[in-house]
Write a protein that holds these residues in place. Structure first.
Motif, PDB file in Angstrom:
ATOM      1  N   UNK A  38       0.815  -1.217   0.000  1.00 52.22           N
ATOM      2  CA  UNK A  38       0.000   0.000   0.000  1.00 52.22           C
ATOM      3  C   UNK A  38       0.845   1.261   0.000  1.00 52.22           C
ATOM      4  N   UNK A  39       1.896   1.272   0.795  1.00 55.33           N
ATOM      5  CA  UNK A  39       2.782   2.439   0.832  1.00 55.33           C
ATOM      6  C   UNK A  39       3.519   2.607  -0.494  1.00 55.33           C
ATOM      7  N   UNK A  40       3.889   1.504  -1.120  1.00 51.05           N
ATOM      8  CA  UNK A  40       4.553   1.579  -2.417  1.00 51.05           C
ATOM      9  C   UNK A  40       3.658   2.195  -3.473  1.00 51.05           C
ATOM     10  N   UNK A  41       2.400   1.813  -3.492  1.00 49.56           N
ATOM     11  CA  UNK A  41       1.457   2.392  -4.457  1.00 49.56           C
ATOM     12  C   UNK A  41       1.230   3.869  -4.156  1.00 49.56           C
ATOM     13  N   UNK A  42       1.036   4.202  -2.888  1.00 52.30           N
ATOM     14  CA  UNK A  42       0.796   5.608  -2.518  1.00 52.30           C
ATOM     15  C   UNK A  42       2.008   6.479  -2.848  1.00 52.30           C
ATOM     16  N   UNK A  43       3.207   5.988  -2.556  1.00 55.73           N
ATOM     17  CA  UNK A  43       4.415   6.765  -2.869  1.00 55.73           C
ATOM     18  C   UNK A  43       4.658   6.868  -4.368  1.00 55.73           C
ATOM     19  N   UNK A  44       4.262   5.843  -5.110  1.00 49.43           N
ATOM     20  CA  UNK A  44       4.430   5.870  -6.560  1.00 49.43           C
ATOM     21  C   UNK A  44       3.606   6.958  -7.221  1.00 49.43           C
ATOM     22  N   UNK A  45       2.517   7.349  -6.587  1.00 50.12           N
ATOM     23  CA  UNK A  45       1.668   8.396  -7.140  1.00 50.12           C
ATOM     24  C   UNK A  45       1.819   9.728  -6.459  1.00 50.12           C
ATOM     25  N   UNK A  46       2.816   9.876  -5.597  1.00 52.90           N
ATOM     26  CA  UNK A  46       3.031  11.160  -4.920  1.00 52.90           C
ATOM     27  C   UNK A  46       3.449  12.215  -5.933  1.00 52.90           C
TER      28      UNK A  46
END
Length: 140
Positions: A38-46
């Motif tokens: 989840x953090x990887x997906x959220x950071x990928x779209x930052x």
């Protein structure tokens, strides 16, 4: 083929399917892998203002997604299951393609789309946790 042979073949097919299915991961591994995904997906779209920070965030997102994949794989290998075959291999291929698409599309995310990636990150974490705990598997 008589009914006894058919039953034996059906049982062998069910056992082969169960063997190829992923193990139900322990709660600690499930939580850690789900949070990393989840953090990887959220950071990928930052969408930071600086391009350099964006590059660092994409690299960190890729590392987190790799951790999310490797934690259950290491658990499987400790249990004596090395590599993936059958449906698990196909599921992992689909997962990899989807995560690459999310990361690539996240490279051009603006502030509004960044909020959508945060929500998507939460949904990915919940879904991945459920998958690792065995709640999303077919019962056939």
């Amino acid at each position: 083929m008589d009914s006894n042979e058919a039953q034996a073949s059906l049982q062998a097919a069910r056992e082969a399917h169960q063997i190829s299915a992923p193990l139900k991961a322990p709660i600690g591994i499930s939580v850690a892998a789900a949070v990393a995904a989840g953090a990887g997906v959220a950071l990928g779209g930052a969408s930071p203002a600086s391009g350099g920070i964006k590059l660092v965030l994409v690299v960190v997102a890729a590392v987190l997604l790799a951790v999310a994949y490797l934690l259950p794989a290491l658990h499987r290998s400790r249990r004596g299951l090395h590599g993936f075959r059958g449906q698990v291999r196909a599921d992992n291929t689909v997962l990899l393609i989807c995560l690459l698409a999310v990361l690539i599309s996240g490279l051009r995310a603006n502030a509004d789309l960044s909020k959508a990636y945060d929500i998507l990150g939460v949904l990915v974490a919940v879904a991945y946790f459920a998958l690792l705990r065995g709640w999303l598997r077919s019962r056939s």
